[in-house]
Design a protein around this motif. Structure first.
Motif, short mmCIF file in Angstrom:
data_model
loop_
_atom_site.label_atom_id
_atom_site.label_comp_id
_atom_site.label_asym_id
_atom_site.label_seq_id
_atom_site.Cartn_x
_atom_site.Cartn_y
_atom_site.Cartn_z
N SER A 1 34.82 -53.02 -4.91
CA SER A 1 36.02 -52.50 -4.24
C SER A 1 35.69 -51.35 -3.32
O SER A 1 34.92 -50.45 -3.67
N ARG B 1 38.66 -50.48 -1.27
CA ARG B 1 40.02 -50.25 -0.77
C ARG B 1 41.03 -50.14 -1.92
O ARG B 1 42.13 -50.71 -1.85
N THR B 2 40.69 -49.44 -2.98
CA THR B 2 41.63 -49.25 -4.08
C THR B 2 42.67 -48.21 -3.67
O THR B 2 42.33 -47.13 -3.19
N ASP B 3 43.94 -48.54 -3.83
CA ASP B 3 45.05 -47.77 -3.26
C ASP B 3 46.08 -47.47 -4.35
O ASP B 3 46.07 -48.05 -5.43
N GLU C 1 44.09 -53.27 -4.81
CA GLU C 1 42.86 -53.35 -4.05
C GLU C 1 43.16 -54.14 -2.79
O GLU C 1 43.38 -55.34 -2.84
N ARG C 2 43.19 -53.45 -1.65
CA ARG C 2 43.73 -54.06 -0.43
C ARG C 2 42.86 -55.19 0.13
O ARG C 2 43.40 -56.16 0.67
N GLY D 1 47.52 -45.30 0.95
CA GLY D 1 46.27 -45.08 1.67
C GLY D 1 46.09 -46.04 2.83
O GLY D 1 45.53 -45.67 3.88
N LEU D 2 46.54 -47.28 2.67
CA LEU D 2 46.41 -48.27 3.74
C LEU D 2 47.11 -47.83 5.01
O LEU D 2 46.68 -48.17 6.11
N THR E 1 42.72 -44.55 4.05
CA THR E 1 41.99 -43.73 3.08
C THR E 1 42.21 -44.30 1.69
O THR E 1 43.36 -44.53 1.30
N PHE E 2 41.12 -44.51 0.96
CA PHE E 2 41.24 -45.16 -0.34
C PHE E 2 40.61 -44.32 -1.44
O PHE E 2 39.93 -43.33 -1.17
#
Length: 280
Positions: A118, A120-122, A158-159, A248-249, A255-256
């Motif tokens: 991962s 992109r965990t948001d 997770e994007r 964050g997306l 920002t993640f």
């Protein structure tokens, strides 16, 4: 009432948070805070108890997910117009529904895992709706009669898994620990207006999300009504109703979450959560 579950993972016991801030043990009254305990008759029996007659839970036990073994953990996507736009999408004409695996459930103060691979965990603060009685083809006017109460939810996502790995969003929503629920479920009688609840979320002490449920595109009553047209909602089912802007997306640049960061979040009447990010 504020109902909760305390104890080690897999061995949680039911509890009630008293007005004095003490946890009172409910295990002599109900086996767990689950669908059976959340029926209208059961909630009425619990409300009739004198909290002072229940054993006090000593110390500071771990707090688990407020709800045990929900049959369904449903989520509503893009339910705040400004959040939809920050992700590059138009507000939907109908509620966007997806599922989160029930194995994602965890306690409000448990560590949250960043999945392997991962980047992109948001975070997503959300109002959770807990069903108390079976709902099938219910009208919007009657929908809230089927609600037991409300709980705070962090719909961790997770994007890349969600949007770039093919198929539906469930891949990016269902990693273990991606569903902190609690610290308690507050019964609906304690919430004066479910469409006027302030929400906030911080990452390492910096405010990222500020919102209010009044700006939902589809309100709670409509969501319960709408979902019940497609599936039967059962006692103990959880509906996460969408997140306000500030994920964050949607930041510039996006920002993640990183290992070691701390996420704190809260909602008026629903308590607060705090999670540390760890690597899976």
């Amino acid at each position: 009432m504020k109902l909760l579950r305390y104890g080690a993972p897999g061995a949680e016991r039911p509890g009630l948070l008293g007005a004095d801030g003490a946890i009172r043990d409910l295990s002599g009254v109900v086996s767990d805070i689950d669908g059976a305990a959340l029926s209208p008759d059961s909630l009425a029996r619990l409300a009739a108890l004198d909290p002072a007659s229940l054993p006090v839970v000593e110390g500071s036990p771990r707090i688990g997910s407020a709800i045990a073994r929900p049959g369904k953990f449903l989520c509503v996507g893009l339910n705040y117009a400004d959040h939809a736009r920050e992700t590059g999408k138009e507000p939907p004409a109908e509620p966007v529904l997806f599922s989160k695996a029930t194995t994602a459930l965890c306690g409000p103060y448990d560590d949250v895992e960043i999945p392997r691979g991962s980047d992109r965990t948001d975070w997503e603060i959300e109002l959770g709706v807990v069903i108390g009685s079976r709902a099938k083809y219910v009208s919007e006017a009657d929908a809230l009669d089927h609600v037991a109460g409300y709980a705070l939810v962090n719909d961790v996502s997770e994007r890349r898994f969600q949007s770039e790995r093919g198929g539906q969003w469930v891949k990016g929503k269902s990693h273990d620990t991606f569903g902190p629920v609690g610290p308690w479920m507050v019964t609906k009688d304690e919430i004066a207006d479910v469409q006027d609840i302030d929400l906030w979320l911080d990452v390492d002490g910096e405010r990222r999300q500020t919102g209010n449920t009044r700006t939902m595109i589809f309100g709670v009553a409509h969501l319960v009504h709408y979902i019940s047209q497609f599936m039967t909602l059962e006692p103990g089912d959880i509906i996460a109703t969408g997140t306000p802007p500030g994920v964050g997306l949607g930041m510039t640049p996006p920002t993640f979450l990183k290992e070691g960061q701390i996420v704190t979040l809260g909602a008026a009447g629903l308590g607060e959560q705090k999670q540390r990010m760890v690597q899976a």
